[in-house]
Design a protein around this motif. Sequence first.
Motif, PDB file in Angstrom:
ATOM      1  N   ASP A  95       2.339  54.538 -38.483  1.00  0.00           N
ATOM      2  CA  ASP A  95       1.001  53.445 -38.721  1.00  0.00           C
ATOM      3  C   ASP A  95       0.633  53.037 -40.255  1.00  0.00           C
ATOM      4  O   ASP A  95       0.246  52.012 -40.583  1.00  0.00           O
ATOM      5  CB  ASP A  95      -0.255  53.966 -37.932  1.00  0.00           C
ATOM      6  CG  ASP A  95      -0.109  53.742 -36.409  1.00  0.00           C
ATOM      7  OD1 ASP A  95       0.719  53.052 -35.978  1.00  0.00           O
ATOM      8  OD2 ASP A  95      -0.714  54.399 -35.529  1.00  0.00           O
ATOM      9  N   ARG A  96       0.780  54.182 -40.817  1.00  0.00           N
ATOM     10  CA  ARG A  96       0.263  54.054 -42.123  1.00  0.00           C
ATOM     11  C   ARG A  96       1.130  53.238 -43.052  1.00  0.00           C
ATOM     12  O   ARG A  96       0.993  52.376 -43.852  1.00  0.00           O
ATOM     13  CB  ARG A  96       0.384  55.667 -42.932  1.00  0.00           C
ATOM     14  CG  ARG A  96      -0.982  55.908 -43.779  1.00  0.00           C
ATOM     15  CD  ARG A  96      -0.583  57.225 -44.456  1.00  0.00           C
ATOM     16  NE  ARG A  96       0.505  57.732 -44.565  1.00  0.00           N
ATOM     17  CZ  ARG A  96       0.927  58.980 -44.183  1.00  0.00           C
ATOM     18  NH1 ARG A  96      -0.028  59.786 -43.733  1.00  0.00           N
ATOM     19  NH2 ARG A  96       2.080  59.436 -44.125  1.00  0.00           N
ATOM     20  N   LEU A 201       2.277  52.374 -29.662  1.00  0.00           N
ATOM     21  CA  LEU A 201       1.808  53.361 -30.769  1.00  0.00           C
ATOM     22  C   LEU A 201       0.275  54.013 -30.380  1.00  0.00           C
ATOM     23  O   LEU A 201      -0.218  54.969 -31.140  1.00  0.00           O
ATOM     24  CB  LEU A 201       2.126  52.885 -31.997  1.00  0.00           C
ATOM     25  CG  LEU A 201       3.444  52.547 -32.435  1.00  0.00           C
ATOM     26  CD1 LEU A 201       3.623  51.876 -33.762  1.00  0.00           C
ATOM     27  CD2 LEU A 201       4.282  53.571 -32.481  1.00  0.00           C
ATOM     28  N   ASN A 202      -0.417  53.522 -29.652  1.00  0.00           N
ATOM     29  CA  ASN A 202      -1.612  53.874 -29.169  1.00  0.00           C
ATOM     30  C   ASN A 202      -2.112  53.576 -27.948  1.00  0.00           C
ATOM     31  O   ASN A 202      -1.375  52.872 -27.260  1.00  0.00           O
ATOM     32  CB  ASN A 202      -2.631  53.375 -30.165  1.00  0.00           C
ATOM     33  CG  ASN A 202      -2.932  51.969 -29.957  1.00  0.00           C
ATOM     34  OD1 ASN A 202      -1.971  51.174 -29.360  1.00  0.00           O
ATOM     35  ND2 ASN A 202      -4.285  51.423 -30.019  1.00  0.00           N
ATOM     36  N   LYS A 218       3.079  46.130 -13.838  1.00  0.00           N
ATOM     37  CA  LYS A 218       2.202  46.488 -14.774  1.00  0.00           C
ATOM     38  C   LYS A 218       2.453  47.692 -15.642  1.00  0.00           C
ATOM     39  O   LYS A 218       2.436  48.709 -14.901  1.00  0.00           O
ATOM     40  CB  LYS A 218       0.742  46.205 -14.447  1.00  0.00           C
ATOM     41  CG  LYS A 218      -0.340  46.369 -15.518  1.00  0.00           C
ATOM     42  CD  LYS A 218      -1.500  46.176 -14.774  1.00  0.00           C
ATOM     43  CE  LYS A 218      -2.711  45.799 -15.881  1.00  0.00           C
ATOM     44  NZ  LYS A 218      -4.124  45.774 -15.059  1.00  0.00           N
ATOM     45  N   VAL A 219       2.653  47.545 -16.918  1.00  0.00           N
ATOM     46  CA  VAL A 219       2.766  48.954 -17.542  1.00  0.00           C
ATOM     47  C   VAL A 219       2.024  49.182 -18.636  1.00  0.00           C
ATOM     48  O   VAL A 219       1.903  48.272 -19.584  1.00  0.00           O
ATOM     49  CB  VAL A 219       4.436  48.744 -18.260  1.00  0.00           C
ATOM     50  CG1 VAL A 219       4.887  50.098 -19.174  1.00  0.00           C
ATOM     51  CG2 VAL A 219       5.641  48.331 -17.413  1.00  0.00           C
ATOM     52  N   PRO A 220       1.078  50.022 -18.259  1.00  0.00           N
ATOM     53  CA  PRO A 220      -0.169  50.299 -19.201  1.00  0.00           C
ATOM     54  C   PRO A 220       0.410  50.905 -20.682  1.00  0.00           C
ATOM     55  O   PRO A 220       1.421  51.422 -20.750  1.00  0.00           O
ATOM     56  CB  PRO A 220      -1.217  51.560 -18.731  1.00  0.00           C
ATOM     57  CG  PRO A 220      -0.451  51.460 -17.180  1.00  0.00           C
ATOM     58  CD  PRO A 220       0.850  50.821 -17.257  1.00  0.00           C
ATOM     59  N   ALA A 221      -0.448  50.176 -21.891  1.00  0.00           N
ATOM     60  CA  ALA A 221       0.003  50.874 -22.988  1.00  0.00           C
ATOM     61  C   ALA A 221      -0.604  52.077 -23.456  1.00  0.00           C
ATOM     62  O   ALA A 221      -1.837  52.324 -23.347  1.00  0.00           O
ATOM     63  CB  ALA A 221      -0.555  49.794 -23.999  1.00  0.00           C
ATOM     64  N   GLU A 222       0.415  53.036 -23.429  1.00  0.00           N
ATOM     65  CA  GLU A 222       0.146  54.327 -23.530  1.00  0.00           C
ATOM     66  C   GLU A 222       0.676  55.040 -24.884  1.00  0.00           C
ATOM     67  O   GLU A 222       2.028  54.862 -24.991  1.00  0.00           O
ATOM     68  CB  GLU A 222       0.406  55.231 -22.385  1.00  0.00           C
ATOM     69  CG  GLU A 222      -0.505  54.890 -21.176  1.00  0.00           C
ATOM     70  CD  GLU A 222      -0.126  55.611 -19.729  1.00  0.00           C
ATOM     71  OE1 GLU A 222      -0.763  55.616 -18.967  1.00  0.00           O
ATOM     72  OE2 GLU A 222       1.138  55.853 -19.673  1.00  0.00           O
ATOM     73  N   LYS A 223       0.156  55.624 -25.466  1.00  0.00           N
ATOM     74  CA  LYS A 223       0.564  56.454 -26.891  1.00  0.00           C
ATOM     75  C   LYS A 223       1.779  57.057 -26.654  1.00  0.00           C
ATOM     76  O   LYS A 223       1.779  57.905 -25.794  1.00  0.00           O
ATOM     77  CB  LYS A 223      -0.445  57.302 -27.682  1.00  0.00           C
ATOM     78  CG  LYS A 223      -0.202  57.731 -29.068  1.00  0.00           C
ATOM     79  CD  LYS A 223      -1.073  58.517 -29.637  1.00  0.00           C
ATOM     80  CE  LYS A 223      -0.658  58.875 -30.921  1.00  0.00           C
ATOM     81  NZ  LYS A 223      -1.865  59.789 -31.851  1.00  0.00           N
ATOM     82  N   GLY A 224       3.091  56.874 -27.410  1.00  0.00           N
ATOM     83  CA  GLY A 224       4.191  57.557 -27.292  1.00  0.00           C
ATOM     84  C   GLY A 224       5.238  57.283 -26.316  1.00  0.00           C
ATOM     85  O   GLY A 224       6.319  57.851 -26.226  1.00  0.00           O
ATOM     86  N   LYS A 225       4.682  56.270 -25.238  1.00  0.00           N
ATOM     87  CA  LYS A 225       5.646  55.852 -24.443  1.00  0.00           C
ATOM     88  C   LYS A 225       6.696  54.524 -25.042  1.00  0.00           C
ATOM     89  O   LYS A 225       5.921  53.888 -25.843  1.00  0.00           O
ATOM     90  CB  LYS A 225       4.726  55.173 -23.551  1.00  0.00           C
ATOM     91  CG  LYS A 225       5.261  54.808 -22.136  1.00  0.00           C
ATOM     92  CD  LYS A 225       4.456  53.545 -21.435  1.00  0.00           C
ATOM     93  CE  LYS A 225       4.166  53.806 -20.069  1.00  0.00           C
ATOM     94  NZ  LYS A 225       3.029  53.152 -19.377  1.00  0.00           N
ATOM     95  N   VAL A 251      -8.806  44.335 -24.322  1.00  0.00           N
ATOM     96  CA  VAL A 251     -10.512  44.009 -24.007  1.00  0.00           C
ATOM     97  C   VAL A 251     -10.884  45.235 -24.826  1.00  0.00           C
ATOM     98  O   VAL A 251     -12.199  44.673 -25.208  1.00  0.00           O
ATOM     99  CB  VAL A 251     -10.383  44.010 -22.621  1.00  0.00           C
ATOM    100  CG1 VAL A 251     -12.087  44.307 -22.079  1.00  0.00           C
ATOM    101  CG2 VAL A 251      -9.766  43.215 -21.897  1.00  0.00           C
ATOM    102  N   ASP A 252     -10.576  46.314 -25.147  1.00  0.00           N
ATOM    103  CA  ASP A 252     -11.402  47.512 -25.804  1.00  0.00           C
ATOM    104  C   ASP A 252     -10.334  47.694 -26.824  1.00  0.00           C
ATOM    105  O   ASP A 252      -9.218  48.323 -26.559  1.00  0.00           O
ATOM    106  CB  ASP A 252     -11.681  48.454 -24.972  1.00  0.00           C
ATOM    107  CG  ASP A 252     -12.558  49.394 -25.358  1.00  0.00           C
ATOM    108  OD1 ASP A 252     -12.854  49.410 -26.718  1.00  0.00           O
ATOM    109  OD2 ASP A 252     -12.684  50.554 -24.752  1.00  0.00           O
ATOM    110  N   GLY A 253     -10.754  47.803 -28.251  1.00  0.00           N
ATOM    111  CA  GLY A 253      -9.997  48.230 -29.252  1.00  0.00           C
ATOM    112  C   GLY A 253      -8.853  47.377 -29.897  1.00  0.00           C
ATOM    113  O   GLY A 253      -8.931  46.317 -29.716  1.00  0.00           O
ATOM    114  N   ILE A 254      -7.761  48.182 -30.146  1.00  0.00           N
ATOM    115  CA  ILE A 254      -6.588  47.409 -30.550  1.00  0.00           C
ATOM    116  C   ILE A 254      -5.173  47.681 -29.821  1.00  0.00           C
ATOM    117  O   ILE A 254      -5.417  48.923 -28.998  1.00  0.00           O
ATOM    118  CB  ILE A 254      -6.215  47.409 -32.157  1.00  0.00           C
ATOM    119  CG1 ILE A 254      -6.347  48.857 -32.572  1.00  0.00           C
ATOM    120  CG2 ILE A 254      -7.356  46.777 -32.954  1.00  0.00           C
ATOM    121  CD1 ILE A 254      -5.486  49.077 -33.808  1.00  0.00           C
TER     122      ILE A 254
END
Length: 281
Positions: A95-96, A201-202, A218-225, A251-254
């Motif tokens: 990310d950095r 990544l998040n 539908k595949v939810p966005a989950e960190k590390g997946k 809808v919420d965040g990035i």
Amino acid sequence: MTTEEIDVKIKQLQLVGDEGYQQQTFGPEILLPKEFNAICQSSHKPKHTKLHCRYNTTTTPFLRLAPFRMEELSLDPYIVAYYNVLSDQEITQLDRLTATLLKKTFAIGPDDDYDDNARTADGAWFPNNETPRTEENIQLIERIINLVSDLTGLQGDKADSFQAVRYGFGGHYTPHFDYLNMSIDQTAFYGDRLATVFFYLNTVKHGGATVFPSLNLKVPAEKGKVLFWYNLDGESFDFDENTEHGGCPVVDGIKLGLVSWINEYDQMFIKPNYRPRNQTY
Ligand SMILES: O=C(O)CCC(=O)C(=O)O
Ligand SMILES: [Fe+2]
């Protein structure tokens, strides 16, 4: 966020499912294909299927030492998710590194890259000329290249085949195919995009899932997946229309991700190419 707050956010986005959807965005409205929009807004419930979750120990010999948790999502087209692939520390480093590189992205079209609001995200090829080649960064890049081979059994491009992406509030990618099916320099040199690997990544609390409308998946966005799928049929190399997919509006965040498209011709020593002669280019 409470349910009411989520409703307010969704209203702010003015998501409109459209029957005669054309790839355009009008004014403040985000116009999306009706089916896709409905799946994006539905709550995610895993279906009862004969698909399995298991530890993958076989794709490459290295996995015998370090197996990955794998979930089969579809067998035809072949789609699997891997869990806990990159560590939190590696994700922070990535990310950095990519944060300063990200710029508005465009889709690839027949006449060059174009802006049609199909993908509203910032992106950057990674690594690029601006990426400092420190020991630590070189190690991370090598690790990601090796991961792509271990997770897929395929040969990724050794140079720079990754694209970092960041979707902000409302950022989305309307349903599309990752194969290009076009005679352009890229397909002439590398062949088409045989498979795709997407690193999440998040975790996105609301929105941001990857959806395959034809498969109602539908595949939810989950960190590390990490999501991996074939865009072309693994045997015949025919374009598989059921691989159409898109990224739901955030809808919420990035939403942060890293994409690797795996090209056909890089596989010449792994999978012989049986592309039928009647296909273009
Ligand atoms: O953001 C997503 O979930 C999908 C991204 C995608 O389809 C792509 O980059 O080709
Ligand atoms: Fe895609």
